[in-house]
Design an enzyme around this catalytic site. Structure first.
Site, short mmCIF file in Angstrom:
data_model
loop_
_atom_site.label_atom_id
_atom_site.label_comp_id
_atom_site.label_asym_id
_atom_site.label_seq_id
_atom_site.Cartn_x
_atom_site.Cartn_y
_atom_site.Cartn_z
N TYR A 122 -3.80 5.35 -4.68
CA TYR A 122 -4.85 5.84 -4.75
C TYR A 122 -4.84 6.91 -5.60
O TYR A 122 -3.71 7.65 -5.71
CB TYR A 122 -5.51 6.27 -3.37
CG TYR A 122 -5.76 5.45 -2.58
CD1 TYR A 122 -7.07 4.48 -2.38
CD2 TYR A 122 -4.72 5.04 -1.53
CE1 TYR A 122 -7.29 3.46 -1.56
CE2 TYR A 122 -5.02 3.93 -0.51
CZ TYR A 122 -6.42 3.49 -0.41
OH TYR A 122 -6.46 2.36 0.31
N HIS A 147 -13.10 -3.76 -1.12
CA HIS A 147 -12.14 -3.41 0.11
C HIS A 147 -12.34 -4.27 1.49
O HIS A 147 -12.34 -3.64 2.42
CB HIS A 147 -12.41 -1.89 0.40
CG HIS A 147 -11.06 -1.30 0.65
ND1 HIS A 147 -10.17 -0.56 -0.32
CD2 HIS A 147 -10.65 -0.85 1.62
CE1 HIS A 147 -9.42 0.23 0.22
NE2 HIS A 147 -9.50 -0.13 1.56
N ILE A 152 -11.75 -14.97 1.65
CA ILE A 152 -10.67 -16.04 1.57
C ILE A 152 -10.22 -16.36 2.93
O ILE A 152 -9.70 -15.46 3.34
CB ILE A 152 -9.71 -15.69 0.55
CG1 ILE A 152 -10.01 -15.34 -0.65
CG2 ILE A 152 -8.71 -16.87 0.60
CD1 ILE A 152 -10.79 -16.47 -1.50
N LYS A 160 -8.34 -2.00 -9.23
CA LYS A 160 -9.06 -2.74 -7.81
C LYS A 160 -10.35 -2.09 -7.99
O LYS A 160 -10.27 -1.02 -7.48
CB LYS A 160 -7.91 -2.78 -6.86
CG LYS A 160 -8.24 -3.50 -5.63
CD LYS A 160 -7.20 -3.42 -4.58
CE LYS A 160 -7.72 -4.00 -3.33
NZ LYS A 160 -8.80 -3.43 -2.61
N SER A 192 0.90 -1.10 -0.09
CA SER A 192 0.06 0.05 0.03
C SER A 192 0.74 1.26 -0.11
O SER A 192 2.08 1.42 0.67
CB SER A 192 -0.92 0.01 1.18
OG SER A 192 -1.40 1.20 1.36
#
Length: 390
Positions: free
Chosen positions: A132, A280, A314, A256, A110
């Protein structure tokens, strides 16, 4: 193998060890979702609605999980998803990168991470950098160029995050910085977790809430909420903006947050290499159905023109197999590896990935599949209206 002090057998056990080890506020910050937590819950519940069609003879003696995603060879179809400042362990993203490398897979880092991209890429050759749409175009170019110089292989552009003041359902307030006033405020709950406190004391550091990858290398990055504020103050991107961004990056490019088939097609049109079906981790628009519900429609819409990734919910190797059968090339995990990081640092991250590897292997065996590339929709039992019309 049985669970030991240094090894756990399930992601659920990693979560429980993280809960016992972390101060309550830190653990709840990991657990939180948006508003009522409906999407957060559905991300995992939806996988439980899917069945599998096993075979009983001619089962393959060996199974292959290795694949190629975003131009990189990985040993299993699971990638570490980018998440913000990882204050659950003093080594943060560097430990995660090492754990992922030990398991032979990639890490998404990130731009809100607490460790510099140079340090992370140095310990994992398959580092992908996440951004972002934040600040000016020049600001974004500077971040991208820094990541490229550090060795980042792919760029992930995150778009599944809205201006939601109620984003952190169930989460306590996160401090702007760790100073004396903050230390006094959180001391009662921290002192109840001497193991976590001791890890930081031995490292000689305090939890780092700064974001060094937002600024040029060598400068002090803003605290998380400073970076968040800059993002909130930036006009959201148009498809033309995203096309420009894609033109500035000469490697694999991931959009994404894709949820709708029409948005998936637009991502193809701007030249994306891959799309990530994501909400998210339940931290975006609540009441959005689980990502696995929309995956078949999105995958069909792009028709193999780009790679399709999925994240959200997951927890087992069988979840990975279900996602691959319904159209994903690989999955990303978030909370699962953060629980592992909290429970055991680098080793805990590796532990979580190996749990998923083992689960993928046993599921392939039960389905009679030699490889993850042999999976198909008919391997999964999909209930009527599972996709909720997506």
């Amino acid at each position: 193998m049985a669970s030991t002090k240094d090894w756990f057998e399930t992601v659920a056990e990693a979560r429980e060890r993280a809960r016992k080890r972390l101060p309550r506020s830190v653990f709840l910050a990991l657990h939180a979702g948006s508003e009522a937590g409906g999407t957060l819950a559905d991300n995992t519940a939806a996988f439980a609605e899917l069945g599998l069609r096993p075979r009983i003879a001619d089962l393959p003696p060996e199974r292959v999980q290795a694949t190629k995603v975003l131009g990189s060879d990985i040993s299993l179809p699971v990638i570490v998803s980018p998440t913000g400042v990882q204050a659950v362990h003093p080594d943060g993203e560097v430990a995660v990168a090492k754990g992922a490398a030990q398991s032979g897979t990639a890490i998404g880092l990130s731009s809100f991470a607490s460790k510099p991209v140079e340090d992370v890429a140095a310990v994992n050759d398959n580092t992908h950098f996440q951004v972002y749409w934040q600040g000016s175009r020049d600001d974004m170019l500077a971040r991208m160029e820094r990541a490229k110089r550090a060795g980042a292989k792919a760029l992930i552009v995150t778009l599944d995050w809205v201006f939601a003041t109620a984003r952190d359902w169930g989460s306590p307030p996160i401090p702007e910085k760790v100073d004396l006033k903050t230390a006094v405020k959180f001391a009662p709950e921290v002192l109840r977790k001497p193991g976590w406190l001791g890890t930081y004391l031995r490292s000689g550091s305090l939890p780092d809430l700064t974001t060094p990858n937002i600024v040029p290398r060598g400068q002090q990055g803003p605290a998380f909420f400073g970076a968040y504020g800059e993002w909130m103050g930036t006009t959201p991107p148009s498809w033309d903006d995203l096309a420009w961004l894609r033109s500035q990056w000469d490697g694999p490019f991931v959009v994404k947050g894709v949820y709708r088939p029409d948005d998936a097609k637009r991502a193809v049109d701007i030249g994306a290499s891959a799309i990530s079906v994501s909400n998210h981790g339940g931290n975006n628009l609540d009441s959005t159905p689980a990502t696995i519900r929309t995956l078949p429609g999105v995958s069909k819409a792009v028709g193999g023109q780009v790679e399709v990734l999925l994240d959200g919910g997951i927890r087992r190797g069988s979840d990975v197999v279900k996602a691959l059968a319904l159209g994903a090339n690989a999955v990303l995990i978030g909370r699962a590896y953060l629980w592992g990081l909290a429970a055991g640092g680098e080793r805990g991250v590796h532990n979580v990935l190996e749990i998923l590897r083992q689960g993928i292997d046993s599921t392939l065996y039960g389905l009679g599949k030699k490889s993850v590339h042999d999976l198909e929709p008919s391997d999964v039992v999909v209930p009527d209206d599972f996709t909720r019309g997506m």
